[in-house]
Design a protein around this motif. Structure first.
Motif, PDB file in Angstrom:
ATOM      1  N   LEU A  85       0.759  -1.169   0.039  1.00 52.12           N
ATOM      2  CA  LEU A  85      -0.055   0.088  -0.011  1.00 52.12           C
ATOM      3  C   LEU A  85       0.918   1.232  -0.016  1.00 52.12           C
ATOM      4  N   VAL A 197      -5.928  -4.638  -2.258  1.00 53.65           N
ATOM      5  CA  VAL A 197      -7.484  -4.575  -2.465  1.00 53.65           C
ATOM      6  C   VAL A 197      -8.079  -6.154  -2.678  1.00 53.65           C
ATOM      7  N   ASN A 198      -7.773  -6.870  -3.808  1.00 53.78           N
ATOM      8  CA  ASN A 198      -8.010  -7.958  -4.096  1.00 53.78           C
ATOM      9  C   ASN A 198      -7.035  -8.490  -5.002  1.00 53.78           C
TER      10      ASN A 198
END
Length: 241
Positions: A85, A197-198
């Motif tokens: 991130l 996120v995914n």
């Protein structure tokens, strides 16, 4: 003592090792194109050719140390999504900073500007580290033997320095190349963000490489000061009455 070091690095030479090493070097070269242009654009912020060269040299030495540290701690780093991130946020911040900067006399945006060498070196080092969060994961997926990954990273950083030197020269020759470079940086940043996120949303590696090379193709499409081709109007033919 050496046995323990070799065991930690998974140093077990085999017939397949040279082939795996060649694959790792190839991956480093392919995945370094967008990294190299980003580092070249950052180094250009010094606006002095000698300082640009020094910034790349010193910046990549620091980047090499950080990259080796990342490889040796990769198993631990991969447990924390916060690292990816931060890497994504950093790369996207660089892109935002570029495209919101004032346009120069050539009506193009330019990357960050630096007043000294010490300002540029950390930016170059941490930019390479952010890119490495993705490339190291790919390298470890190819081989679990750390000595092979470390060797590939060493050759990769040398290749990166050579490519960044070429891109510094090309940035002065092609109008859209700097913008194209930062667009590819945005792709890498978004890829890291999607992993957070995914992971299933992450596009395949071949699609990323194809998109990056298409964008770089656009970057090389127009030379600085290249005259625009005049539009030729079709001749009018009079119809005899």
């Amino acid at each position: 003592m050496l046995d323990r070091i070799f065991d930690y690095l998974h140093f077990h030479f085999s017939v397949e090792a040279p082939i795996v090493l060649l694959i790792l070097i190839f991956l480093e070269a392919v995945l370094s194109a967008d990294n190299a242009i980003a580092l070249a654009a950052i180094a250009q912020g010094l606006e002095d050719k000698e300082l640009e060269r020094k910034a790349l040299n010193f910046g990549l030495v620091v980047a090499y140390v950080l990259r080796i540290t990342l490889i040796l701690t990769a198993t631990w780093v991969q447990q924390f999504w916060q690292f990816e991130l931060l890497g994504a946020a950093y790369l996207l911040w660089l892109v935002f900073q570029h495209f919101t900067s004032e346009e120069g006399n050539d009506d193009h945006h330019h990357g960050p500007r630096f007043n000294s060498l010490l300002q540029a070196i950390p930016v170059i080092a941490f930019t390479d580290l952010a890119f490495s969060l993705d490339s190291v994961t790919t390298a470890i997926a190819v081989s679990q033997e750390k000595w092979l990954v470390l060797t590939g990273a060493t050759i990769g950083i040398i290749t990166l320095r050579f490519m960044a030197g070429l891109f510094i020269r090309w940035l002065d020759e092609y109008e859209n190349l700097e913008d194209a470079g930062y667009i590819t940086v945005a792709f890498v940043g978004l890829r890291l963000l999607l992993k957070v996120v995914n992971d299933s949303l992450v596009p395949p590696e071949w699609l990323m490489i194809t998109a990056i090379f298409l964008i770089l193709g656009w970057g090389f499409s127009k030379r600085v000061g290249a005259p625009e081709l005049p539009q030729v109007e079709p001749e009018k033919t009079e119809v005899p009455k």
